[in-house]
Enzyme design. Structure first.
Site, PDB file in Angstrom:
ATOM      1  N   ASN A   9       1.175  -1.526  -0.305  1.00 30.72           N
ATOM      2  CA  ASN A   9       0.001   0.133  -0.042  1.00 30.72           C
ATOM      3  C   ASN A   9       0.845   0.867   0.017  1.00 30.72           C
ATOM      4  O   ASN A   9       1.666   1.578   1.164  1.00 30.72           O
ATOM      5  CB  ASN A   9      -0.853  -0.097   0.911  1.00 30.72           C
ATOM      6  CG  ASN A   9      -1.210   1.433   1.906  1.00 30.72           C
ATOM      7  OD1 ASN A   9      -1.675   2.269   0.495  1.00 30.72           O
ATOM      8  ND2 ASN A   9      -2.250   1.635   2.693  1.00 30.72           N
ATOM      9  N   LYS A  11       0.117   4.056  -0.392  1.00 29.43           N
ATOM     10  CA  LYS A  11      -1.448   5.325   0.016  1.00 29.43           C
ATOM     11  C   LYS A  11       0.146   6.642  -0.432  1.00 29.43           C
ATOM     12  O   LYS A  11      -0.816   6.368  -1.454  1.00 29.43           O
ATOM     13  CB  LYS A  11      -0.160   5.605   2.269  1.00 29.43           C
ATOM     14  CG  LYS A  11      -0.065   4.044   2.880  1.00 29.43           C
ATOM     15  CD  LYS A  11       0.201   4.795   4.133  1.00 29.43           C
ATOM     16  CE  LYS A  11       0.600   3.271   4.631  1.00 29.43           C
ATOM     17  NZ  LYS A  11       0.689   3.518   6.524  1.00 29.43           N
ATOM     18  N   HIS A  97      -9.176   0.692   5.268  1.00 33.30           N
ATOM     19  CA  HIS A  97      -8.012   0.742   5.969  1.00 33.30           C
ATOM     20  C   HIS A  97      -8.160   1.942   6.844  1.00 33.30           C
ATOM     21  O   HIS A  97      -8.751   2.688   7.053  1.00 33.30           O
ATOM     22  CB  HIS A  97      -7.326   1.392   4.494  1.00 33.30           C
ATOM     23  CG  HIS A  97      -5.888   1.409   5.401  1.00 33.30           C
ATOM     24  ND1 HIS A  97      -5.336   2.706   6.174  1.00 33.30           N
ATOM     25  CD2 HIS A  97      -4.410   0.832   5.199  1.00 33.30           C
ATOM     26  CE1 HIS A  97      -4.140   2.444   6.437  1.00 33.30           C
ATOM     27  NE2 HIS A  97      -3.443   1.030   5.387  1.00 33.30           N
ATOM     28  N   GLU A  99      -6.411   4.214   8.717  1.00 39.32           N
ATOM     29  CA  GLU A  99      -6.363   5.825   7.835  1.00 39.32           C
ATOM     30  C   GLU A  99      -7.619   6.060   7.247  1.00 39.32           C
ATOM     31  O   GLU A  99      -7.546   7.839   7.513  1.00 39.32           O
ATOM     32  CB  GLU A  99      -5.732   6.284   7.156  1.00 39.32           C
ATOM     33  CG  GLU A  99      -4.046   6.242   7.870  1.00 39.32           C
ATOM     34  CD  GLU A  99      -2.567   4.773   7.155  1.00 39.32           C
ATOM     35  OE1 GLU A  99      -2.969   5.278   5.738  1.00 39.32           O
ATOM     36  OE2 GLU A  99      -1.584   4.443   7.626  1.00 39.32           O
ATOM     37  N   GLU A 169      -5.094  -5.395  10.730  1.00 41.98           N
ATOM     38  CA  GLU A 169      -3.825  -4.320  11.246  1.00 41.98           C
ATOM     39  C   GLU A 169      -4.063  -3.327  12.052  1.00 41.98           C
ATOM     40  O   GLU A 169      -4.915  -2.751  12.396  1.00 41.98           O
ATOM     41  CB  GLU A 169      -4.219  -3.011   9.385  1.00 41.98           C
ATOM     42  CG  GLU A 169      -4.053  -4.444   8.278  1.00 41.98           C
ATOM     43  CD  GLU A 169      -3.501  -2.893   7.598  1.00 41.98           C
ATOM     44  OE1 GLU A 169      -2.038  -3.101   6.965  1.00 41.98           O
ATOM     45  OE2 GLU A 169      -3.556  -1.415   6.926  1.00 41.98           O
ATOM     46  N   GLY A 175       2.658   2.426  10.874  1.00 40.44           N
ATOM     47  CA  GLY A 175       3.389   3.441  10.558  1.00 40.44           C
ATOM     48  C   GLY A 175       4.314   3.740  11.871  1.00 40.44           C
ATOM     49  O   GLY A 175       4.732   4.592  11.431  1.00 40.44           O
ATOM     50  N   SER A 215       4.115  -2.223  10.241  1.00 41.03           N
ATOM     51  CA  SER A 215       5.286  -2.245  10.299  1.00 41.03           C
ATOM     52  C   SER A 215       5.987  -3.443  10.217  1.00 41.03           C
ATOM     53  O   SER A 215       7.364  -3.461  10.553  1.00 41.03           O
ATOM     54  CB  SER A 215       5.535  -1.649  11.554  1.00 41.03           C
ATOM     55  OG  SER A 215       5.024  -0.340  11.936  1.00 41.03           O
TER      56      SER A 215
END
Ligand code: PEP
Length: 253
Positions: A9, A11, A97, A99, A169, A175, A215
């Site tokens: 991904n 992003k 996702h 985010e 996730e 991240g 990560s």
């Protein structure tokens, strides 16, 4: 048998030049294993999907989009439909996702509409779920992930749900450099598989790919993917360097 699946991904990163350079590096580094031994997908920003699709034309690597809107067409400024993504060569689409859930404010109900629209449009959704750090500390991981999966898959028959890949996730690991331990990933992913068996049946539970994301890197990929219920990885930061991403792909074999 579930073939390993590694998806990158990107992003909101890369540009028209670096996206092609990156995908070319991934294609050449993974050509001996991609498709054959491990499913691989790259998930660039919308605006670079077409140039990446062109670079992938002879490769066994799939293309995915980072988001989708649930309507088919019309007055939805700024949104992208399933048929548009299909039209330019996408196979996969991320839905929910973290985010988008926690920065943009997407709800489980909206995520469900996106998953449903993706399947109706012939795409394979990757439904992302995962708990916040405060939810993990309050021992609510199972409760949160169960709710996100039940609501995310609401109204889908087993046949339709078989198009879905789940990505676990944990939000605190995305991240941040903090990776869930292989045991933490395995524990939650086994719960997810059990839940799929309860919602549907053991066949669907056994066939559904469940990825870990948060990560993941070349130096922890093999151990994470060595867990029984970790069928692959959804990779953010480490998918932006071809060598790093290729090393993760190789670790899946
Ligand atoms: C992600 O964005 O899905 C992700 C897992 O990011 P990172 O690998 O950077 O934690």
């Amino acid at each position: 048998m579930r073939k390993p699946f590694v998806a990158g991904n990107w992003k909101m990163n890369t540009n028209s030049h670096s996206s092609v350079e990156l995908v070319n590096g991934i294609v050449s580094g993974s050509s001996e294993v991609a498709g054959e031994k491990v499913h691989v997908a790259v998930i660039p920003p919308f605006v670079y999907l077409q140039c990446v699709a062109k670079a992938l034309s002879t490769a066994s690597i799939a293309l995915g989009a980072q988001d989708i809107y649930y309507e088919q067409k019309g007055a939805f400024t700024g949104e992208i439909s399933a048929s548009m993504l299909k039209d330019i060569g996408c196979t996969y689409v991320l839905c929910g996702h973290s985010e988008r859930r926690h920065v943009i404010g997407e709800t489980d109900e909206l995520v469900n509409k996106k998953v449903t629209a993706a399947i109706a449009g012939g795409l394979l959704p990757i439904l992302c779920v995962g708990e916040l750090i405060e939810e993990r500390k309050a021992s609510k991981t199972e409760e949160v992930v169960t709710r996100q999966i039940k609501k995310g898959l609401a109204g889908l028959s087993a046949e339709k749900a078989s198009a879905v890949t789940i990505a676990y996730e944990p939000v605190w690991a995305i991240g941040t450099g903090l990776t869930a331990t292989p045991q933490q990933a395995q524990e939650t992913q086994a719960l997810i598989r059990k839940l799929l068996g309860e919602i549907y049946d053991s066949e669907l539970a056994g066939e559904t790919r469940i990825l870990y994301g948060g990560s993941a890197k070349a130096n922890n990929a093999a151990e994470l993917m060595g867990q029984e219920d970790v069928d692959g990885l959804l990779v953010g930061g480490a998918s932006l360097q071809a060598d790093d991403f290729v090393a993760i792909i190789q670790a899946a074999v």
